[in-house]
Design a protein around this motif. Structure first.
Motif, PDB file in Angstrom:
ATOM      1  N   ARG A 127      31.675 -38.389  31.022  1.00  0.00           N
ATOM      2  CA  ARG A 127      30.554 -38.289  30.049  1.00  0.00           C
ATOM      3  C   ARG A 127      31.045 -39.082  29.076  1.00  0.00           C
ATOM      4  NH1 ARG A 127      28.922 -31.806  29.212  1.00  0.00           N
ATOM      5  NH2 ARG A 127      27.005 -32.728  28.274  1.00  0.00           N
ATOM      6  N   ALA A 144      27.542 -44.892  34.706  1.00  0.00           N
ATOM      7  CA  ALA A 144      28.238 -44.104  34.523  1.00  0.00           C
ATOM      8  C   ALA A 144      29.593 -43.463  35.137  1.00  0.00           C
ATOM      9  CB  ALA A 144      27.377 -42.648  33.703  1.00  0.00           C
ATOM     10  N   LYS A 145      29.266 -43.322  36.662  1.00  0.00           N
ATOM     11  CA  LYS A 145      30.044 -42.697  37.620  1.00  0.00           C
ATOM     12  C   LYS A 145      31.295 -44.183  37.466  1.00  0.00           C
ATOM     13  CE  LYS A 145      28.597 -40.489  41.192  1.00  0.00           C
ATOM     14  NZ  LYS A 145      27.308 -39.872  42.580  1.00  0.00           N
ATOM     15  N   PRO A 163      27.302 -31.817  34.241  1.00  0.00           N
ATOM     16  CA  PRO A 163      27.266 -33.555  33.233  1.00  0.00           C
ATOM     17  C   PRO A 163      28.822 -33.345  33.171  1.00  0.00           C
ATOM     18  CG  PRO A 163      26.759 -32.087  31.306  1.00  0.00           C
ATOM     19  CD  PRO A 163      26.493 -31.235  33.285  1.00  0.00           C
ATOM     20  N   ASP A 164      29.623 -32.730  33.601  1.00  0.00           N
ATOM     21  CA  ASP A 164      30.999 -32.863  33.296  1.00  0.00           C
ATOM     22  C   ASP A 164      31.574 -33.232  34.576  1.00  0.00           C
ATOM     23  OD1 ASP A 164      32.094 -33.245  30.203  1.00  0.00           O
ATOM     24  OD2 ASP A 164      31.285 -30.698  30.418  1.00  0.00           O
ATOM     25  N   MET A 177      19.421 -35.815  32.781  1.00  0.00           N
ATOM     26  CA  MET A 177      19.980 -37.031  32.762  1.00  0.00           C
ATOM     27  C   MET A 177      21.119 -37.256  31.339  1.00  0.00           C
ATOM     28  SD  MET A 177      21.912 -37.495  35.449  1.00  0.00           S
ATOM     29  CE  MET A 177      21.682 -37.095  36.937  1.00  0.00           C
ATOM     30  N   LEU A 198      27.958 -36.549  40.328  1.00  0.00           N
ATOM     31  CA  LEU A 198      26.386 -36.584  39.633  1.00  0.00           C
ATOM     32  C   LEU A 198      25.318 -37.300  40.656  1.00  0.00           C
ATOM     33  CD1 LEU A 198      26.489 -38.612  35.846  1.00  0.00           C
ATOM     34  CD2 LEU A 198      26.421 -35.974  36.587  1.00  0.00           C
ATOM     35  N   ILE A 225      31.522 -36.231  36.435  1.00  0.00           N
ATOM     36  CA  ILE A 225      30.827 -37.623  36.770  1.00  0.00           C
ATOM     37  C   ILE A 225      31.301 -38.076  38.526  1.00  0.00           C
ATOM     38  CG2 ILE A 225      33.225 -38.423  36.328  1.00  0.00           C
ATOM     39  CD1 ILE A 225      30.171 -39.054  34.020  1.00  0.00           C
ATOM     40  N   VAL A 258      22.949 -43.734  35.974  1.00  0.00           N
ATOM     41  CA  VAL A 258      23.961 -42.945  36.462  1.00  0.00           C
ATOM     42  C   VAL A 258      24.849 -43.191  37.396  1.00  0.00           C
ATOM     43  CG1 VAL A 258      24.288 -40.913  37.967  1.00  0.00           C
ATOM     44  CG2 VAL A 258      21.981 -40.838  36.561  1.00  0.00           C
ATOM     45  N   GLU A 300      21.700 -35.666  28.981  1.00  0.00           N
ATOM     46  CA  GLU A 300      23.703 -35.548  28.439  1.00  0.00           C
ATOM     47  C   GLU A 300      24.814 -36.138  29.018  1.00  0.00           C
ATOM     48  OE1 GLU A 300      23.316 -31.068  30.399  1.00  0.00           O
ATOM     49  OE2 GLU A 300      21.509 -30.376  29.783  1.00  0.00           O
ATOM     50  N   VAL A 301      24.223 -36.995  30.237  1.00  0.00           N
ATOM     51  CA  VAL A 301      25.150 -37.819  30.645  1.00  0.00           C
ATOM     52  C   VAL A 301      25.588 -38.945  30.024  1.00  0.00           C
ATOM     53  CG1 VAL A 301      25.911 -39.187  32.378  1.00  0.00           C
ATOM     54  CG2 VAL A 301      25.186 -37.178  33.335  1.00  0.00           C
TER      55      VAL A 301
END
Lengths: 142, 109
Positions: free
Chosen positions: B68, B62-63, A99-100, B89, A105, A102, B59, B91-92
């Motif tokens: 995170r 988030a990217k 999860p770190d 997910m 993902l 990014i 997601v 956790e993100v």
């Protein structure tokens, strides 16, 4: 085995939600809300695969759903399509990630893993030009 | 004195965040990133169902925001929350009950 719902449509993304909602309503008459929610999610993923892969590039191919009661608290869900090529699920483990990290993902690759996780059993058949993914759903027993 | 930067909010208007709508959400993330945003609040209080396509779009946000916890998801209901747990997910993202709570958490209240 008693069939309680048979519906069909064509392979377009705007047809997935109505099929899912009607199937969930029928499932709720037999199983708990929790199992019906799992069934709806697995169904959406199976229909996504039909639209994205089995019928890719050719819109409006027939696809449908058959829902049957298989024992007092179990359901069998068949998703079929006439996409003309076999839908063979590849490895269906949930994608792993940090999860770190990014940028790495995964934005896809969850569909089949979700089906495996939601359904009690999953199998695939291809016969006479029809793909079928056959899933069962049971109340979880301690 | 320059105005404080306020985190943009994307309010999802659909009941279902699925393959039909995922692309529009992905595009919103690209647009906000192009405008210089590095945090987002996503209001999911209207959403009753999320599939893997909708998850993929979240997601993607988030990217685009680059880290995170940079995207706060608000008003997420079960079983959509279950999908995030099932795929890890959760956790993100950060989770808040409301947009107001997300703003408070970011010191914007």
């Amino acid at each position: 085995m008693q069939t309680i719902l048979e519906i069909s449509s064509v392979s377009r993304d705007d047809q997935i939600a109505p099929l899912c909602q009607e199937t969930r309503r029928a499932a709720c008459r037999v199983v708990s809300e929790d199992v019906a929610a799992r069934l709806e999610l697995a169904l959406a993923e199976a229909l996504n695969n039909v639209v994205k892969h089995a019928c890719a590039g050719t819109p409006d191919i027939p696809m449908g759903v058959v829902l049957s009661v298989v024992d007092p608290d179990g359901l069998e869900l068949v998703v079929w399509d006439h996409g003309g090529k076999a839908f063979v699920p590849p490895a269906s483990a949930m994608p792993d990630f940090d999860p770190d990290d990014i940028d790495a993902l995964p934005e896809g690759g969850f569909g089949l893993a979700i089906i495996t996780q939601c359904a009690t059993s999953v199998r695939h058949e291809w016969r006479d030009g029809t793909n079928r993914i056959i899933m069962t759903f049971q109340e979880s027993r301690p | 004195m320059p105005a404080a930067t306020v985190t943009p909010v994307i309010a999802i208007p659909w009941k279902r965040l699925d393959m039909e709508h995922a692309e529009a959400l992905k595009q919103a993330g690209i647009d906000f990133a192009a405008a210089g945003a590095n945090r987002l609040i996503v209001d999911l209080s209207e959403v009753e169902f999320i599939d893997s396509s909708g998850l993929g779009a979240l997601v993607g946000l988030a990217k685009r925001m680059g880290g995170r916890g940079q995207v706060a998801l608000c008003g997420l209901k079960e079983p959509a929350l279950n999908l995030l747990r099932m795929t890890r997910m959760h956790e993100v993202f950060t989770f808040c009950n409301s947009v107001a709570e997300a703003r408070m958490a970011q010191g914007e209240g």
